[in-house]
Design an enzyme around this catalytic site. Structure first.
Site, mmCIF file in Angstrom:
data_model
loop_
_atom_site.group_PDB
_atom_site.id
_atom_site.type_symbol
_atom_site.label_atom_id
_atom_site.label_comp_id
_atom_site.label_asym_id
_atom_site.label_seq_id
_atom_site.Cartn_x
_atom_site.Cartn_y
_atom_site.Cartn_z
ATOM 1 N N ASP A 122 47.104 31.887 48.183
ATOM 2 C CA ASP A 122 46.642 31.949 46.798
ATOM 3 C C ASP A 122 47.789 32.406 45.902
ATOM 4 O O ASP A 122 48.320 33.495 46.082
ATOM 5 C CB ASP A 122 45.449 32.897 46.672
ATOM 6 C CG ASP A 122 44.676 32.649 45.381
ATOM 7 O OD1 ASP A 122 44.952 31.635 44.710
ATOM 8 O OD2 ASP A 122 43.804 33.465 45.045
ATOM 9 N N HIS A 126 46.625 35.634 32.676
ATOM 10 C CA HIS A 126 45.810 36.399 33.621
ATOM 11 C C HIS A 126 46.610 37.580 34.172
ATOM 12 O O HIS A 126 46.105 38.702 34.237
ATOM 13 C CB HIS A 126 45.365 35.496 34.772
ATOM 14 C CG HIS A 126 44.693 36.223 35.899
ATOM 15 N ND1 HIS A 126 43.436 36.782 35.780
ATOM 16 C CD2 HIS A 126 45.122 36.509 37.152
ATOM 17 C CE1 HIS A 126 43.112 37.369 36.927
ATOM 18 N NE2 HIS A 126 44.115 37.224 37.771
ATOM 19 N N GLU A 135 36.875 34.189 40.294
ATOM 20 C CA GLU A 135 38.153 33.774 39.730
ATOM 21 C C GLU A 135 38.170 32.253 39.601
ATOM 22 O O GLU A 135 37.923 31.541 40.585
ATOM 23 C CB GLU A 135 39.335 34.258 40.578
ATOM 24 C CG GLU A 135 39.490 35.773 40.496
ATOM 25 C CD GLU A 135 40.798 36.317 41.050
ATOM 26 O OE1 GLU A 135 41.242 37.377 40.582
ATOM 27 O OE2 GLU A 135 41.379 35.672 41.947
ATOM 28 N N GLU A 153 39.833 28.968 39.526
ATOM 29 C CA GLU A 153 41.116 28.452 40.014
ATOM 30 C C GLU A 153 40.989 26.970 40.370
ATOM 31 O O GLU A 153 39.891 26.445 40.541
ATOM 32 C CB GLU A 153 41.551 29.194 41.295
ATOM 33 C CG GLU A 153 41.635 30.698 41.142
ATOM 34 C CD GLU A 153 42.432 31.379 42.252
ATOM 35 O OE1 GLU A 153 43.231 30.687 42.935
ATOM 36 O OE2 GLU A 153 42.262 32.596 42.431
ATOM 37 N N ASP A 177 37.847 32.139 43.832
ATOM 38 C CA ASP A 177 38.383 33.223 44.674
ATOM 39 C C ASP A 177 37.614 34.507 44.340
ATOM 40 O O ASP A 177 38.073 35.341 43.565
ATOM 41 C CB ASP A 177 39.882 33.379 44.390
ATOM 42 C CG ASP A 177 40.528 34.472 45.219
ATOM 43 O OD1 ASP A 177 40.021 34.769 46.311
ATOM 44 O OD2 ASP A 177 41.545 35.024 44.763
ATOM 45 N N ARG A 236 36.639 43.924 42.698
ATOM 46 C CA ARG A 236 37.666 44.596 41.892
ATOM 47 C C ARG A 236 37.838 46.068 42.250
ATOM 48 O O ARG A 236 38.949 46.605 42.142
ATOM 49 C CB ARG A 236 37.336 44.476 40.410
ATOM 50 C CG ARG A 236 37.252 43.058 39.897
ATOM 51 C CD ARG A 236 38.582 42.347 40.017
ATOM 52 N NE ARG A 236 38.509 40.998 39.445
ATOM 53 C CZ ARG A 236 39.383 40.050 39.720
ATOM 54 N NH1 ARG A 236 40.389 40.265 40.546
ATOM 55 N NH2 ARG A 236 39.249 38.861 39.165
ATOM 56 N N GLN A 296 39.772 46.158 45.412
ATOM 57 C CA GLN A 296 41.131 45.670 45.103
ATOM 58 C C GLN A 296 41.988 46.762 44.470
ATOM 59 O O GLN A 296 43.159 46.939 44.832
ATOM 60 C CB GLN A 296 41.025 44.470 44.150
ATOM 61 C CG GLN A 296 42.356 43.813 43.812
ATOM 62 C CD GLN A 296 42.176 42.621 42.869
ATOM 63 O OE1 GLN A 296 41.061 42.262 42.499
ATOM 64 N NE2 GLN A 296 43.283 42.009 42.482
ATOM 65 N N LYS A 313 39.397 40.283 48.896
ATOM 66 C CA LYS A 313 39.419 38.826 48.709
ATOM 67 C C LYS A 313 39.001 38.056 49.955
ATOM 68 O O LYS A 313 38.911 36.834 49.894
ATOM 69 C CB LYS A 313 40.849 38.378 48.372
ATOM 70 C CG LYS A 313 41.472 39.056 47.167
ATOM 71 C CD LYS A 313 41.118 38.336 45.892
ATOM 72 C CE LYS A 313 41.998 38.842 44.748
ATOM 73 N NZ LYS A 313 41.719 38.095 43.516
ATOM 74 N N THR A 353 35.484 32.535 49.745
ATOM 75 C CA THR A 353 36.194 31.685 48.788
ATOM 76 C C THR A 353 35.438 30.370 48.785
ATOM 77 O O THR A 353 35.099 29.849 49.848
ATOM 78 C CB THR A 353 37.653 31.434 49.236
ATOM 79 O OG1 THR A 353 38.299 32.693 49.442
ATOM 80 C CG2 THR A 353 38.427 30.616 48.214
ATOM 81 N N GLU A 387 38.522 40.170 32.897
ATOM 82 C CA GLU A 387 39.228 39.922 31.639
ATOM 83 C C GLU A 387 38.259 39.778 30.475
ATOM 84 O O GLU A 387 38.490 40.308 29.392
ATOM 85 C CB GLU A 387 40.071 38.657 31.755
ATOM 86 C CG GLU A 387 41.277 38.834 32.656
ATOM 87 C CD GLU A 387 41.938 37.505 32.965
ATOM 88 O OE1 GLU A 387 42.545 36.929 32.056
ATOM 89 O OE2 GLU A 387 41.826 37.047 34.108
#
Ligand code: CA
Length: 436
Positions: free
Chosen positions: A136, A143, A208, A210, A242, A246, A249, A262, A266, A382
């Site tokens: 990834d 971002h 996420e 992507e 993904d 948080r 993380q 993560k 996925t 975000e």
């Protein structure tokens, strides 16, 4: 770079493919691996046309393919697309041209091929290749800056970001196809002000937005892929979510990057849109003056001229309450892959430059795609400023992070005057409660 398969005047004898706004007109022709839902039939490759799937194993049996297209169709009928991916652009292009001619209005083979169609409403899909490795990347400067500000207010963008296409090696076993349902993960979380971490269910679960990049022919170990040849090693693109924990993380990610935050799930979309189908939507790749220019191994005239692709991307959320009220999902954000700081060719060239061998069916994630404005954030962290400003949903609910029962739906498409709009279909995944 375009050819007769991109001609906007083409129409299909499959009427649903000609509808305005359809993701799968005859100019698209994406591939997936499918079977009739609940049938136990063998998995095999298919091509989307309108609201149908053309069964490539069955179509090949009718004898409509010749030469390189026949070789490609044979491998496309397999339970994984690795063999087709390994063939390379000459065969992919021959198959696309043959399919375009066979599915056009007026094709004499329409009668025979109509018997090889399966309605998409009756199909189920699986991950379209046996994935050997999953990397990834982290290619959105917007971002990286937004999330860096939340995790490291004093040092938002790491100095390497503008020099190196940053990536980490992700987990293959938990990659699922659209429709994936997974339990909220547990892990270590350090609460603000706490002296020690606690073991808990993730409270800050995120998505996420992507793109997934499917690798075609690989390279021998020790032999880098020059950037000028990188395009020949890429089969196509899909949507990729993904999922990210948080809170886990934030505690675990330094210095080696994400691990349990993560690796639990996925999700990829079933349909792979080929690089040839995306040709009309390519744009010049540029780097702002004043930013570091790419080192020679990451730079080419061809990539500067055509390295960006305008794939428009959206994330939608359907909560339990929306489902109960049959209200439909609510859009969270809209951006484009054109804003990526690094191109696909740069990701491929960088990945292999140290001699790492890529293999057919390897998957690269583009990294979360966020645009330049706050509304273009590709993840909840975000859009909600790290959970401080809840996002308002259309039905009056709010979200700081994902709740149990939430379904996240990613969508993507390309459009440009003079060409027919093509789409990626959906990438859908649902959060189940944490296991006890
Ligand atoms: Ca990611």
């Amino acid at each position: 770079m375009t050819n007769e398969t991109h001609d906007a005047a083409l129409r299909s004898w499959v009427e649903s493919a000609n509808a305005a706004g359809c993701d799968f007109p005859v100019q698209n022709l994406p591939l997936a691996v499918f079977r009739r839902h609940g049938s136990g039939e063998p998995w095999r490759g298919g091509v989307a046309i309108g609201d149908q799937v053309l069964d490539l194993a069955a179509a090949r049996g009718t004898g409509v393919f010749e030469g390189a297209a026949s070789d490609a169709a044979t491998l496309a009928g397999n339970p994984t697309l690795n063999g087709l991916m390994a063939l390379g652009p000459r065969h992919w292009s021959a198959l696309r041209l043959a399919l375009s001619r066979l599915l056009r209005a007026g094709a004499p083979q329409a009668g025979a091929l109509a018997r090889c169609l399966v309605p998409q409403a009756e199909a189920e899909y699986t991950v379209p290749a046996q994935i050997g490795d999953y990397t990834d990347f982290y290619t959105s400067v917007h971002h990286a800056t937004n999330i860096g500000r939340l995790f490291r207010p004093d040092n938002p963008l790491m100095p390497n970001f503008k020099w190196v296409p940053i990536g980490y090696h992700g987990r293959v076993s938990s990659i699922g196809v659209s429709g994936q349902r997974f339990h909220r993960p547990h892990g270590q979380v350090l609460s603000p002000g706490a002296a020690a971490p606690a073991f808990a269910a993730c409270a800050r679960l995120d998505y996420e937005l992507e793109l997934g990049i499917w690798v075609g022919p690989g390279n021998a170990s020790g032999r880098p892929i020059p950037i000028a040849e990188a395009g020949q090693h890429v089969f196509g693109l899909c949507l990729l979510n993904d999922w990210s924990a948080r809170d886990i993380q934030a505690w675990e990610y330094q210095p080696l990057g994400p691990f349990l935050s993560k690796n639990f799930a996925t999700t990829v979309s079933p349909w792979i849109v080929t690089m040839e189908a995306l040709e009309p939507y390519r744009l010049a790749w540029t780097r702002p003056a004043g930013d570091p220019q790419p080192l020679a191994y990451l730079d080419s005239a061809e990539d500067r001229a055509h390295g960006a692709i305008d794939v428009q991307l959206e994330a939608w959320l359907e909560s339990e309450a929306m489902r109960a009220a049959a209200a439909g999902p609510c859009r969270l954000s809209h951006t484009s892959f054109r804003h990526a700081y690094w191109s696909i060719a740069q990701m491929v060239a960088h990945h292999a430059v140290g001699g790492c061998n890529l293999n057919p069916g390897d998957l690269l994630g583009s990294g979360t795609q966020s645009g330049p404005t706050a509304a273009e954030g590709g993840a909840l962290i975000e859009l909600t400023a790290g959970g401080r400003q809840p996002a308002a949903l259309a039905n009056g609910e709010t979200r700081r992070f994902l709740e149990d029962g939430d379904t996240v739906i990613l969508r993507g498409w390309c459009e440009k005057p003079g060409y027919v709009r093509i789409g990626f279909g959906e990438c859908r995944g649902t959060v189940l409660p944490a296991l006890d």
